[in-house]
Design an enzyme around this catalytic site. Structure first.
Site, PDB file in Angstrom:
ATOM      1  N   GLY A  11     -20.269 -14.036 -28.832  1.00 46.21           N
ATOM      2  CA  GLY A  11     -19.534 -13.039 -28.082  1.00 46.21           C
ATOM      3  C   GLY A  11     -18.214 -13.476 -27.785  1.00 46.21           C
ATOM      4  CG  ASP A 105     -27.353 -20.589 -25.585  1.00 49.71           C
ATOM      5  OD1 ASP A 105     -26.854 -19.760 -26.216  1.00 49.71           O
ATOM      6  OD2 ASP A 105     -28.761 -20.831 -25.258  1.00 49.71           O
ATOM      7  N   GLY A 106     -25.876 -20.932 -28.496  1.00 53.60           N
ATOM      8  CA  GLY A 106     -26.436 -20.635 -30.174  1.00 53.60           C
ATOM      9  C   GLY A 106     -25.114 -21.341 -30.822  1.00 53.60           C
ATOM     10  CG  ASP A 152     -23.988 -13.591 -20.484  1.00 52.68           C
ATOM     11  OD1 ASP A 152     -23.199 -12.530 -20.229  1.00 52.68           O
ATOM     12  OD2 ASP A 152     -24.810 -13.384 -21.343  1.00 52.68           O
ATOM     13  NE  ARG A 196     -27.482 -12.378 -24.742  1.00 53.50           N
ATOM     14  CZ  ARG A 196     -26.809 -12.116 -26.036  1.00 53.50           C
ATOM     15  NH1 ARG A 196     -27.191 -11.529 -27.212  1.00 53.50           N
ATOM     16  NH2 ARG A 196     -25.645 -12.747 -26.006  1.00 53.50           N
ATOM     17  CD  GLU A 251     -27.077  -7.127 -20.872  1.00 53.85           C
ATOM     18  OE1 GLU A 251     -26.519  -8.134 -21.139  1.00 53.85           O
ATOM     19  OE2 GLU A 251     -27.368  -6.323 -21.788  1.00 53.85           O
ATOM     20  NE  ARG A 279     -23.176  12.521 -11.354  1.00 52.80           N
ATOM     21  CZ  ARG A 279     -24.036  13.571 -11.184  1.00 52.80           C
ATOM     22  NH1 ARG A 279     -25.404  13.580 -11.167  1.00 52.80           N
ATOM     23  NH2 ARG A 279     -23.380  14.667 -10.965  1.00 52.80           N
ATOM     24  CB  VAL A 286     -15.248  -2.190 -19.262  1.00 53.71           C
ATOM     25  CG1 VAL A 286     -14.448  -2.444 -18.014  1.00 53.71           C
ATOM     26  CG2 VAL A 286     -14.987  -0.736 -19.758  1.00 53.71           C
ATOM     27  CD  GLN A 287     -20.278  -5.503 -17.381  1.00 54.52           C
ATOM     28  OE1 GLN A 287     -20.813  -6.223 -16.560  1.00 54.52           O
ATOM     29  NE2 GLN A 287     -20.753  -4.786 -18.104  1.00 54.52           N
TER      30      GLN A 287
HETATM   31  O1  F6P Z   1     -23.370 -13.108 -24.102  1.00 56.93           O
HETATM   32  C1  F6P Z   1     -22.274 -12.167 -23.658  1.00 56.93           C
HETATM   33  C2  F6P Z   1     -22.694 -10.622 -23.577  1.00 56.93           C
HETATM   34  O2  F6P Z   1     -21.840  -9.786 -23.348  1.00 56.93           O
HETATM   35  C3  F6P Z   1     -24.034 -10.235 -22.977  1.00 56.93           C
HETATM   36  O3  F6P Z   1     -24.008 -10.113 -21.454  1.00 56.93           O
HETATM   37  C4  F6P Z   1     -24.639  -9.053 -23.611  1.00 56.93           C
HETATM   38  O4  F6P Z   1     -26.186  -8.892 -23.386  1.00 56.93           O
HETATM   39  C5  F6P Z   1     -24.500  -9.356 -25.136  1.00 56.93           C
HETATM   40  O5  F6P Z   1     -23.204 -10.351 -25.145  1.00 56.93           O
HETATM   41  C6  F6P Z   1     -23.901  -8.171 -26.086  1.00 56.93           C
HETATM   42  O6  F6P Z   1     -23.528  -8.634 -27.014  1.00 56.93           O
HETATM   43  P1  F6P Z   1     -22.953  -7.633 -28.374  1.00 56.93           P
HETATM   44  O7  F6P Z   1     -22.367  -6.153 -27.879  1.00 56.93           O
HETATM   45  O8  F6P Z   1     -21.678  -8.395 -28.776  1.00 56.93           O
HETATM   46  O9  F6P Z   1     -23.947  -7.675 -29.441  1.00 56.93           O
END
Ligand code: F6P
Length: 367
Positions: A11, A105-106, A152, A196, A251, A279, A286-287
């Site tokens: 990501g 990490d991956g 993250d 995540r 999330e 709501r 966006v983050q």
């Molecule tokens: O690891 C970064 C991150 O933005 C996490 O916060 C989120 O769970 C995940 O990647 C979403 O991944 P993508 O939308 O790229 O599949």
């Protein structure tokens, strides 16, 4: 004739460009040739069309830009031995035996695997005639330095990952905006933030915005009827004249039994028990996008330079290193230890051993 490669993987995260810039320019400054590998490991496997020699000006004007101009990807093929062999072949064809990887990490685990398998791949490539023996002999090892790019803040070995601070700023601004409309209508909002397996963004944005309630994966509510407690806190605030209520949900939030706590579930609970419309705003990508904060630009630049120094100094005996920040100093640690500890934290959470997970998160460096 030293050649080093740089790639971004997994990501994207704000600050990756600043890191690429730092690696390219620090490499050139120290007399090395620097190659950008486009689209992460996918590009490394593709080869020629994705590997490009970089000049000083190729990384001009990118320090402040979000994302990564050299692209990123999540590559399935790199998980296979065959894929990694092609990656080694392409590195050798460009004479690259030093690699700076910017990813989560991956991606960093993958880089270390490539380093460990290097000699086997050389042998196989020479045996199949794909690489001449004299080329293989010139590159007896692969040096690796990893920078953690992830919003993250979920990796052991650094107090902050590249991108986390920018994402936190983005969330804080968004919650401020939500709070003003919430206050106007005397409303309650549930805001879902990314992360995540790590509650860093949720917890810190909760502190930065004064949110009423925060739900994170590492520290699930410790009472069975937490929903009622949450509603009590919200009711109490309203009774004292507070016009807006903000609940932040990571999330990956979960209860003590490992069941997910979704933002939609929280909304339903609040609507039913508070007897008002609630709501939900899911902040989403966006983050992750947009310009990096000053902190992320600085972190990326300093760690990028340190990564170049690390791979240029490396010998056959060197380990792969993760370059991070700890107590305001740039530090390097064995990459595999950092990966192993990150996995141990994730495993503890998956086993609902939250105490261990919390203790390990807070104990990044002292064992
Ligand atoms: O690891 C970064 C991150 O933005 C996490 O916060 C989120 O769970 C995940 O990647 C979403 O991944 P993508 O939308 O790229 O599949």
């Amino acid at each position: 004739d030293t050649r080093l490669g740089v790639l971004t993987s997994g990501g994207d995260a704000p600050g990756m460009n600043a890191a690429v810039r730092a690696v390219v320019r620090a490499g050139l400054d120290r007399g090395a040739d620097v190659y950008a590998i486009y689209d992460g490991y996918h590009g490394l496997i593709e080869g020629e069309s994705h590997i490009r020699k970089m000049g000083w000006n190729d990384v001009g004007g990118i320090l402040h830009r979000g994302g990564t101009i050299i692209g990123t990807a999540r590559s399935e093929e790199f998980r296979t031995l065959e894929g990694r062999r092609r990656a080694v072949r392409n590195l050798l064809r460009h004479g690259i035996d030093r690699l700076v990887v910017i990813g989560g990490d991956g991606s960093l685990t993958g880089a270390n695997l490539l380093r460990q398998e290097w000699a086997d791949h050389l042998q196989a490539l020479v045996a199949s005639g794909e690489i001449p023996q004299e080329i293989a002999a010139r590159h007896p090892f692969l040096a690796i330095a990893g920078l953690v790019g992830s919003i993250d803040n979920d990796m052991h070995g650094t107090d902050m990952t590249i991108g986390a601070d920018s994402a936190l700023h983005r969330i804080t601004a968004a919650v401020d905006a939500i709070a003003s409309t919430a206050a106007s209508h005397q409303r309650t909002f549930v805001v879902e933030v990314m992360g995540r397996r790590c509650g860093y963004l949720a917890l810190m944005s909760g502190i930065a915005t004064g949110a009423e309630w925060v739900l994170i994966p590492e520290n699930p509510p410790d009472m069975d009827n937490w929903e009622e407690r949450m509603c009590q806190v919200l009711r109490e605030g309203m009774r004292m004249g507070r016009r807006d209520n903000i609940v932040i949900v990571a999330e990956g939030a979960q209860d003590r039994h490992g069941n997910p706590i979704t933002s939609e579930y929280v909304r339903r609970v609040l609507e039913e028990r508070l007897g008002e419309e609630v709501r939900v705003t899911v902040l989403g990508h966006v983050q992750r996008g947009g310009p990096p904060s000053a902190f992320d630009r600085i972190l990326s630049t300093l760690t990028g330079v340190a990564a170049v120094e690390t791979v240029l100094e490396a010998t056959a005996e060197s380990e792969a290193y993760l370059i991070g920040i700890h107590e305001n100093k740039i530090v390097r640690q064995p990459l595999m230890e950092c990966v192993a500890k990150t996995h141990a934290i994730n495993a503890a959470m998956a086993a609902q051993d939250f105490e261990t997970a919390m203790a390990m998160r807070g104990r990044t460096f002292q064992e």
